[in-house]
Design an enzyme around this catalytic site. Sequence first.
Site, PDB file in Angstrom:
ATOM      1  N   LYS A  28       0.866  -1.185   0.000  1.00 45.18           N
ATOM      2  CA  LYS A  28       0.000   0.000   0.000  1.00 45.18           C
ATOM      3  C   LYS A  28       0.904   1.237   0.000  1.00 45.18           C
ATOM      4  O   LYS A  28       1.408   1.658   1.031  1.00 45.18           O
ATOM      5  CB  LYS A  28      -0.923   0.019   1.223  1.00 45.18           C
ATOM      6  CG  LYS A  28      -2.073   0.991   0.998  1.00 45.18           C
ATOM      7  CD  LYS A  28      -2.480   1.767   2.214  1.00 45.18           C
ATOM      8  CE  LYS A  28      -1.610   2.901   2.596  1.00 45.18           C
ATOM      9  NZ  LYS A  28      -1.416   3.983   1.620  1.00 45.18           N
ATOM     10  N   PRO A  29       1.119   1.808  -1.176  1.00 42.90           N
ATOM     11  CA  PRO A  29       1.972   3.003  -1.228  1.00 42.90           C
ATOM     12  C   PRO A  29       1.214   4.221  -0.712  1.00 42.90           C
ATOM     13  O   PRO A  29      -0.013   4.194  -0.593  1.00 42.90           O
ATOM     14  CB  PRO A  29       2.261   3.146  -2.732  1.00 42.90           C
ATOM     15  CG  PRO A  29       1.080   2.524  -3.408  1.00 42.90           C
ATOM     16  CD  PRO A  29       0.583   1.437  -2.492  1.00 42.90           C
ATOM     17  N   SER A  50       5.269   7.772   9.687  1.00 43.64           N
ATOM     18  CA  SER A  50       5.423   8.597  10.884  1.00 43.64           C
ATOM     19  C   SER A  50       5.190   7.768  12.155  1.00 43.64           C
ATOM     20  O   SER A  50       4.474   6.763  12.141  1.00 43.64           O
ATOM     21  CB  SER A  50       4.419   9.746  10.835  1.00 43.64           C
ATOM     22  OG  SER A  50       3.106   9.224  10.801  1.00 43.64           O
ATOM     23  N   GLU A  57       9.333   1.139  10.818  1.00 47.47           N
ATOM     24  CA  GLU A  57      10.386   2.122  10.513  1.00 47.47           C
ATOM     25  C   GLU A  57       9.725   3.490  10.613  1.00 47.47           C
ATOM     26  O   GLU A  57       8.969   3.887   9.720  1.00 47.47           O
ATOM     27  CB  GLU A  57      10.929   1.898   9.091  1.00 47.47           C
ATOM     28  CG  GLU A  57      11.651   0.575   8.902  1.00 47.47           C
ATOM     29  CD  GLU A  57      13.032   0.563   9.540  1.00 47.47           C
ATOM     30  OE1 GLU A  57      13.543   1.634   9.913  1.00 47.47           O
ATOM     31  OE2 GLU A  57      13.600  -0.531   9.667  1.00 47.47           O
ATOM     32  N   LEU A  58      10.006   4.200  11.703  1.00 46.49           N
ATOM     33  CA  LEU A  58       9.215   5.399  11.999  1.00 46.49           C
ATOM     34  C   LEU A  58      10.052   6.678  11.892  1.00 46.49           C
ATOM     35  O   LEU A  58      11.087   6.699  11.244  1.00 46.49           O
ATOM     36  CB  LEU A  58       8.573   5.230  13.383  1.00 46.49           C
ATOM     37  CG  LEU A  58       7.802   3.908  13.559  1.00 46.49           C
ATOM     38  CD1 LEU A  58       7.257   3.755  14.966  1.00 46.49           C
ATOM     39  CD2 LEU A  58       6.667   3.789  12.538  1.00 46.49           C
ATOM     40  N   ARG A  96      19.723  16.010   1.383  1.00 49.26           N
ATOM     41  CA  ARG A  96      19.295  14.886   0.543  1.00 49.26           C
ATOM     42  C   ARG A  96      17.772  14.899   0.571  1.00 49.26           C
ATOM     43  O   ARG A  96      17.169  15.014   1.645  1.00 49.26           O
ATOM     44  CB  ARG A  96      19.856  13.601   1.155  1.00 49.26           C
ATOM     45  CG  ARG A  96      19.422  12.340   0.476  1.00 49.26           C
ATOM     46  CD  ARG A  96      20.280  11.200   1.019  1.00 49.26           C
ATOM     47  NE  ARG A  96      19.801   9.912   0.606  1.00 49.26           N
ATOM     48  CZ  ARG A  96      19.292   9.006   1.448  1.00 49.26           C
ATOM     49  NH1 ARG A  96      19.214   9.253   2.730  1.00 49.26           N
ATOM     50  NH2 ARG A  96      18.886   7.843   0.989  1.00 49.26           N
ATOM     51  N   CYS A 106      13.870  10.558   6.738  1.00 49.49           N
ATOM     52  CA  CYS A 106      13.799  10.220   8.165  1.00 49.49           C
ATOM     53  C   CYS A 106      15.162  10.333   8.823  1.00 49.49           C
ATOM     54  O   CYS A 106      15.260  10.548  10.026  1.00 49.49           O
ATOM     55  CB  CYS A 106      13.245   8.808   8.337  1.00 49.49           C
ATOM     56  SG  CYS A 106      14.159   7.599   7.377  1.00 49.49           S
ATOM     57  N   GLU A 126      10.122  16.558  13.983  1.00 47.55           N
ATOM     58  CA  GLU A 126      10.769  16.216  12.721  1.00 47.55           C
ATOM     59  C   GLU A 126      10.414  17.328  11.720  1.00 47.55           C
ATOM     60  O   GLU A 126       9.237  17.484  11.365  1.00 47.55           O
ATOM     61  CB  GLU A 126      10.207  14.863  12.262  1.00 47.55           C
ATOM     62  CG  GLU A 126      11.001  14.210  11.189  1.00 47.55           C
ATOM     63  CD  GLU A 126      10.461  12.813  10.865  1.00 47.55           C
ATOM     64  OE1 GLU A 126       9.298  12.499  11.169  1.00 47.55           O
ATOM     65  OE2 GLU A 126      11.235  12.026  10.283  1.00 47.55           O
TER      66      GLU A 126
HETATM   67  P1  NAD Z   1       2.564   8.752   7.235  1.00 51.10           P
HETATM   68  O1  NAD Z   1       2.723   8.042   8.518  1.00 51.10           O
HETATM   69  O2  NAD Z   1       1.602   9.873   7.174  1.00 51.10           O
HETATM   70  O3  NAD Z   1       2.129   7.745   6.079  1.00 51.10           O
HETATM   71  C1  NAD Z   1       2.860   6.570   5.816  1.00 51.10           C
HETATM   72  C2  NAD Z   1       1.957   5.559   5.154  1.00 51.10           C
HETATM   73  O4  NAD Z   1       0.930   5.206   6.067  1.00 51.10           O
HETATM   74  C3  NAD Z   1       1.259   6.059   3.902  1.00 51.10           C
HETATM   75  O5  NAD Z   1       1.150   5.001   2.981  1.00 51.10           O
HETATM   76  C4  NAD Z   1      -0.110   6.456   4.413  1.00 51.10           C
HETATM   77  O6  NAD Z   1      -1.116   6.398   3.421  1.00 51.10           O
HETATM   78  C5  NAD Z   1      -0.342   5.389   5.465  1.00 51.10           C
HETATM   79  N1  NAD Z   1      -1.281   5.782   6.510  1.00 51.10           N
HETATM   80  C6  NAD Z   1      -1.542   7.013   6.982  1.00 51.10           C
HETATM   81  N2  NAD Z   1      -2.469   6.942   7.959  1.00 51.10           N
HETATM   82  C7  NAD Z   1      -2.794   5.642   8.093  1.00 51.10           C
HETATM   83  C8  NAD Z   1      -3.688   4.933   8.938  1.00 51.10           C
HETATM   84  N3  NAD Z   1      -4.425   5.550   9.861  1.00 51.10           N
HETATM   85  N4  NAD Z   1      -3.752   3.588   8.812  1.00 51.10           N
HETATM   86  C9  NAD Z   1      -2.988   2.948   7.904  1.00 51.10           C
HETATM   87  N5  NAD Z   1      -2.136   3.555   7.077  1.00 51.10           N
HETATM   88  C10 NAD Z   1      -2.028   4.895   7.178  1.00 51.10           C
HETATM   89  O7  NAD Z   1       4.039   9.215   6.804  1.00 51.10           O
HETATM   90  P2  NAD Z   1       4.466  10.024   5.519  1.00 51.10           P
HETATM   91  O8  NAD Z   1       4.105  11.450   5.729  1.00 51.10           O
HETATM   92  O9  NAD Z   1       4.030   9.333   4.289  1.00 51.10           O
HETATM   93  O10 NAD Z   1       6.064   9.850   5.588  1.00 51.10           O
HETATM   94  C11 NAD Z   1       6.871  10.622   6.376  1.00 51.10           C
HETATM   95  C12 NAD Z   1       7.222   9.916   7.675  1.00 51.10           C
HETATM   96  O11 NAD Z   1       7.805   8.657   7.383  1.00 51.10           O
HETATM   97  C13 NAD Z   1       8.252  10.668   8.474  1.00 51.10           C
HETATM   98  O12 NAD Z   1       7.900  10.630   9.832  1.00 51.10           O
HETATM   99  C14 NAD Z   1       9.526   9.890   8.233  1.00 51.10           C
HETATM  100  O13 NAD Z   1      10.500  10.008   9.229  1.00 51.10           O
HETATM  101  C15 NAD Z   1       9.006   8.504   8.128  1.00 51.10           C
HETATM  102  N6  NAD Z   1       9.962   7.653   7.421  1.00 51.10           N
HETATM  103  C16 NAD Z   1      10.659   6.738   8.136  1.00 51.10           C
HETATM  104  C17 NAD Z   1      11.604   5.957   7.497  1.00 51.10           C
HETATM  105  C18 NAD Z   1      12.398   4.939   8.256  1.00 51.10           C
HETATM  106  O14 NAD Z   1      12.995   4.083   7.618  1.00 51.10           O
HETATM  107  N7  NAD Z   1      12.433   4.978   9.568  1.00 51.10           N
HETATM  108  C19 NAD Z   1      11.819   6.108   6.119  1.00 51.10           C
HETATM  109  C20 NAD Z   1      11.073   7.049   5.423  1.00 51.10           C
HETATM  110  C21 NAD Z   1      10.135   7.822   6.084  1.00 51.10           C
END
Ligand code: NAD
Length: 489
Positions: free
Chosen positions: A186-187, A241, A262-263, A290, A296, A393
């Site tokens: 699920k992207p 997140s 991975e948050l 970058r 993250c 963040e």
């Molecule tokens: P997000 O948490 O808003 O969304 C991530 C994914 O979760 C998306 O596919 C989104 O559609 C889905 N999602 C959102 N709400 C949901 C719910 N209630 N139930 C199920 N799925 C849900 O994060 P984002 O804004 O897409 O990405 C940025 C965050 O990701 C930052 O906090 C960043 O640090 C983190 N991140 C972490 C890593 C790592 O490896 N630790 C890598 C990349 C990004």
Amino acid sequence: MTTDILTPEASYDTPALHAEGLYIGGHWQAGTGIPVVNPSTGETLAEIADASVEDALRAVDAADEAATEWRTTPARQRAEILRRWFQLMTEHAEELARLISLENGKALSDARGEVSYAAEFFRWYAEEAVRIAGEFRHSPSGANRILVDHEPIGIALLITPWNFPAAMATRKIGPALAAGCTVILKPAAETPLTAFALARLGAEAGVPPGVVNVLSTSRPADITNAILTDPRVRKLSFTGSTNVGRQLLAEAAKSVLSCSMELGGNAPFIVFDDADLDSALEGAMIAKMRNAGEACTAANRFYVQSGIHDQFVAGLAQRMSALKIGPGTEAGVQVGPMISSAAIEKIDRLVQGAVAQGARVHTGGRPLPDVGYFYQPTVMDNVPMDAEIAATEIFGPVACIYRFESEQDAITAANNTEYGLAAYIYSQDLTRAMRVGKQLESGMIAINRGLMSDPAAPFGGVKQSGIGREGGVTGILEFVEPKYYALSI
Ligand code: NAD
């Protein structure tokens, strides 16, 4: 043979865009409902299908139907499919980079780096697929022998964020397929086109129908909750997140699912007086800029020792102000837009809040009023340690610099966060760097370098930055379950 989606004629640059469907059981199901916006222009790039709960359950059916054959497919064969997928990504690197740049906004140079990084997970896990180890021991009591087999854990739900639409997907799909699991990806709704393109290449590489399914949705909670409560699903692998991660952990607890998380991060970047200044500045630019700060691992808090502080601030401001900002796909651009107008509002709120508390802006400090979602590369010092920006963040091109005196002060400040993903240390004294590294509460530490991501290394965090590791030799263990046989031999 090339896939039509990735040929220049079928480029997403043109207004005649492909309304992509859901990918379930090897079939594309057309649909509409989710506009994908180019953050460089604010224009709609494509409209894609919006999965329903029924679609989600059909994806579980498809993953289930494919599971038995896939888990019993010889590891060598699984490896060769992954290797072909790596090869196809490499052949189509430029089109994939353009696609990422269009839907995510990142500069083409960053997008090219991501494609190469993303493809490497397939190559790495093609190599790991044939090396899943078992275990054989004598029981200390002498009563029996202990045989441990590693079996594929089962159907996995993979949820990925928008900031690395290719790499976050391949970092999960690679080990899952290598281990023998079938998956539902699920992207993020902001960047689904890259996921669709990857799925097409996967089919061309020989991934059997149902082994990889892709669902785009505007209602992630409804869709993922339906999948997580289906008893056939055994694994959740999430990148995103911390806030959403907490909600998903609570949901997964209902079925006692295995979870890899991975948050978010809040990385400290510590520069000691004895650091090589040029090298520290070069590393700072990589660690901060970058992906225009939307990473993250991005350096979020720069702690710089008094003796080098002023030179570091001046050097970073000079480098940040020289960056070329513009649409990601434009030649020479180094900083693309943020993902959305909401991201710009959040970054600006944090910056203005810090300024109101006494932070000094050396360059930048404002959104750009043009089309698209741009924020000026910004350097601030004199940021109070208790400013909201220090605990949050930033996810944008803003460097906050804090002055420190003693080694212990830097360690205490660096650890003063709920996060623990990445940290950076600059010092020419390796003994000191290792001593400090041991005291930092962080899953990953870069010493005298601004980049740590490597498909061969275990990526992940401690504290509220996550559970488990991706990449490296440990990444595949997230997708296997040990089965113990007690033997009387
Ligand atoms: P997000 O948490 O808003 O969304 C991530 C994914 O979760 C998306 O596919 C989104 O559609 C889905 N999602 C959102 N709400 C949901 C719910 N209630 N139930 C199920 N799925 C849900 O994060 P984002 O804004 O897409 O990405 C940025 C965050 O990701 C930052 O906090 C960043 O640090 C983190 N991140 C972490 C890593 C790592 O490896 N630790 C890598 C990349 C990004």
